[in-house]
Design a protein around this motif. Structure first.
Motif, short mmCIF file in Angstrom:
data_model
loop_
_atom_site.label_atom_id
_atom_site.label_comp_id
_atom_site.label_asym_id
_atom_site.label_seq_id
_atom_site.Cartn_x
_atom_site.Cartn_y
_atom_site.Cartn_z
N LEU A 225 0.81 -1.21 0.03
CA LEU A 225 0.01 -0.15 0.01
C LEU A 225 0.70 1.33 -0.10
N ASN A 226 2.05 1.02 -0.28
CA ASN A 226 2.96 2.17 -0.73
C ASN A 226 3.32 3.02 0.59
N LYS A 227 3.52 2.36 1.72
CA LYS A 227 3.82 3.25 2.78
C LYS A 227 5.25 2.40 3.44
N LYS A 228 6.00 3.28 4.07
CA LYS A 228 7.29 2.72 4.55
C LYS A 228 7.02 2.47 6.08
N ILE A 229 6.93 1.17 6.27
CA ILE A 229 6.64 0.40 7.44
C ILE A 229 7.79 -0.40 7.93
N ILE A 230 8.17 -0.24 9.03
CA ILE A 230 9.41 -1.22 9.60
C ILE A 230 8.97 -1.78 10.97
N ALA A 231 9.28 -2.85 11.03
CA ALA A 231 8.76 -3.42 12.53
C ALA A 231 10.16 -3.93 13.39
N CYS A 232 10.22 -3.43 14.55
CA CYS A 232 11.12 -4.00 15.47
C CYS A 232 10.33 -4.87 16.63
N ILE A 233 11.17 -6.35 16.54
CA ILE A 233 10.33 -7.05 17.43
C ILE A 233 10.94 -7.18 18.75
N THR A 234 10.30 -6.71 19.81
CA THR A 234 10.96 -6.69 21.04
C THR A 234 10.54 -7.48 22.25
N ASP A 235 11.24 -7.89 23.19
CA ASP A 235 10.96 -8.66 24.38
C ASP A 235 9.98 -7.90 25.41
N MET A 236 8.92 -8.71 25.63
CA MET A 236 8.00 -8.17 26.84
C MET A 236 7.75 -9.19 27.64
N ASN A 237 8.66 -9.82 28.12
CA ASN A 237 8.58 -10.84 29.23
C ASN A 237 8.68 -10.35 30.59
N MET A 238 9.45 -9.03 30.81
CA MET A 238 9.67 -8.32 31.91
C MET A 238 8.89 -6.57 31.83
N PRO A 239 8.59 -6.08 32.77
CA PRO A 239 8.03 -4.76 32.56
C PRO A 239 9.03 -3.84 32.26
N LEU A 240 9.02 -2.80 31.41
CA LEU A 240 9.96 -1.90 30.74
C LEU A 240 10.04 -0.91 31.69
N GLY A 241 11.44 -0.78 32.09
CA GLY A 241 11.70 0.33 33.15
C GLY A 241 11.20 -0.07 34.45
N HIS A 242 11.13 1.03 35.25
CA HIS A 242 10.85 0.71 36.81
C HIS A 242 9.44 0.97 37.15
N ALA A 243 8.60 2.02 36.21
CA ALA A 243 7.25 2.40 36.58
C ALA A 243 6.35 1.81 35.68
N ILE A 244 5.37 1.38 36.36
CA ILE A 244 3.94 0.79 35.77
C ILE A 244 2.71 1.47 36.18
N GLY A 245 2.17 2.43 35.33
CA GLY A 245 0.97 3.07 35.88
C GLY A 245 1.00 4.41 35.19
N ASN A 246 -0.10 5.13 34.83
CA ASN A 246 -0.07 6.28 34.17
C ASN A 246 0.86 7.21 34.37
N SER A 247 0.70 8.04 35.78
CA SER A 247 1.44 9.11 36.02
C SER A 247 2.76 8.82 36.50
N LEU A 248 2.99 7.49 37.02
CA LEU A 248 4.10 7.18 37.12
C LEU A 248 5.03 6.94 36.06
N GLU A 249 4.69 6.27 34.95
CA GLU A 249 5.32 6.08 33.45
C GLU A 249 5.72 7.50 33.08
N LEU A 250 4.82 8.59 32.99
CA LEU A 250 5.31 9.58 32.79
C LEU A 250 6.44 10.42 33.42
N ILE A 251 6.50 10.14 34.61
CA ILE A 251 7.55 10.82 35.47
C ILE A 251 8.98 10.05 35.02
N GLU A 252 8.70 8.73 34.81
CA GLU A 252 9.77 8.07 34.53
C GLU A 252 10.46 8.45 33.03
N ALA A 253 9.46 8.73 32.08
CA ALA A 253 9.81 9.38 30.99
C ALA A 253 10.34 10.65 30.93
#
Ligand code: URA
Length: 435
Positions: free
Chosen positions: A229-257
């Protein structure tokens, strides 16, 4: 043409042609075909599958069922990113201002609210007081023109056929099938108008696809649809067995970002953020090597440029940018509970699914589209993979407001942690790039 013949044809393991696929997509959207008939067709597709031609026709029919955002006036380098969803996945919040800081790129992100153990990107940004996630198309475009970065909630006018079919899949046990997932994701991305799209396709216990093999098939399917369909799409396949970073939850994640944008980068977040950015930026041809991109990112973060762009975006969308230096403006929870280690050793696993379940018990995510979520609850992992830990040291903190379900959340967090006596091996999270 009639829908019963199409159901029969699929049941007989035959492929549907473009005209037939357009017929059922449009017929369902305009109410001429009933829920129960599309349910039967979806179930036949579930068992029989769809080939890449059918999957591409379906994607195209869903794109054409609604508005396609025209971003062509913004130049050749409009970039979008999508994640198939993970635990503690705050990468978009770093990806956007970093890419916008690198030169000629515009980052146009339309995002759904989604279901899940925590909210989506839109919910996370909504934890900034005043932040407007409902931009009109005009405002979205003007903001991109002026400051190269904008985020808005995806309207129902984009790929509406996907919205209607997805809602039906949700209640007929037909979500988990690769051609339907691929066409659903890609149709929304194409309708959103960017010309470069990077997909973070996750596998593992915290992802909705468990195996590397299925994640690879999904990624290849989506990239192939993009090509057709003429779009430049690339995919990265990544591991999601453990949480990413230390924060899980909406404002907590924003603070970590925000901390990440200030240069405080946990290794896992850094690896995935830098990989996604360098993969898509190299595709534009504006940088020659991965090292060039990485150096440019490092420089942008060090100079404060990235944080400035993030601040400009918050201001442009009426948010209170004082949150960048004063995290108490996010508010907090009534209660915090610190979990301590019951042994000496090293952390050798933190089960992402158990952490996700705990977050759901706390009220961080939604089960139905219109559920209200608690933006401040969540879990902070004081220790992460590979960390040494002594008995009675804090390993996690639970932020909660409601005693109801707290014990279930606590049990899940406790069960998520696994220990070993030796330091576990270094992890690599990026498994493969498909382009
Ligand atoms: N996300 C989507 O947008 N669609 C699917 O089918 C699955 C996940």
């Amino acid at each position: 043409m009639n829908i019963i013949d199409l159901i029969e044809k699929k049941k007989q393991k035959q492929s549907l042609n473009q005209e037939e696929i357009e017929y059922f997509v449009n017929g369902y959207l305009n109410g001429e075909i009933e829920d129960y008939q599309i349910s039967a067709l979806l179930m036949a597709i579930y068992f029989v599958g769809m080939d890449i031609d059918e999957t591409t026709y379906l994607t195209k029919a869903m794109v054409d069922s609604g508005e396609i955002l025209d971003l062509s006036s913004l130049g050749d380098y409009v970039i979008d990113k999508h994640s198939s969803g993970g635990v503690g996945d705050k990468i978009t919040m770093m990806f956007m201002p970093i890419v916008a800081s690198l030169g000629d790129f515009k980052v146009a992100k339309l995002s759904g609210r989604g279901l899940g153990h925590t909210g989506g990107t839109i919910d996370k940004f909504e934890s900034i007081p005043g932040f407007n996630v409902n931009l009109t198309d005009d405002k979205f475009l003007n903001q991109l023109r002026k400051i190269n970065i904008a985020l808005s909630s995806q309207t129902k006018t984009l790929a509406p056929a996907d919205g209607k079919i997805y809602a039906l899949r949700d209640v007929t046990a037909t979500v988990n099938i690769i051609p339907l997932i691929a066409s659903s994701i890609v149709s929304k991305k194409i309708a959103s108008g960017a010309n470069y799209i990077v997909l973070d396709v996750k596998f593992g216990v915290g992802a909705f696809i468990q195996s590397k093999k299925d994640a690879t098939i999904l990624a290849k399917t989506m990239v192939e649809i993009g090509k057709r369909l003429n779009k430049k799409i690339i995919a990265c396949i990544t591991d999601m067995n453990m949480p990413l970073g230390h924060a899980i939850g909406n404002s907590l994640e924003l603070i970590e970002a925000i901390e990440f944008l200030k240069g405080n980068m946990p290794n896992d977040l850094k690896e995935i953020t830098y990989s996604l950015i360098s993969t898509i930026i190299l595709k534009t041809g504006k940088f020659k090597t991965q090292t060039d991109v990485i150096n440019a990112i490092d420089e942008s973060i060090k100079s404060g440029k990235v944080l400035d762009i993030f601040k400009t975006m918050i201001n442009a969308q009426n948010g209170d940018c004082n949150v960048l230096s004063n995290y108490s403006l996010f508010g907090t929870t009534k209660n915090q509970y610190i979990i301590k280690s019951n042994q000496n050793g090293f952390i050798r696993n933190i089960d992402a699914l158990k952490i996700a379940k705990a977050c759901k018990f706390l009220g961080a995510g939604r089960v139905r589209k219109d559920d209200k979520i608690d933006l401040n609850v969540g879990i902070y992992l004081n220790k992460h993979y590979g960390d040494k830990v002594n008995k009675n040291e804090p390993i996690a903190t639970i932020y909660y407001n409601n005693e109801k379900n707290f014990l279930e959340a606590l049990q899940n967090v406790n069960e998520a942690f696994e220990y070993s006596s030796k330091m576990p091996p270094t992890r690599t999270l990026l498994y493969k790039i498909i382009e």
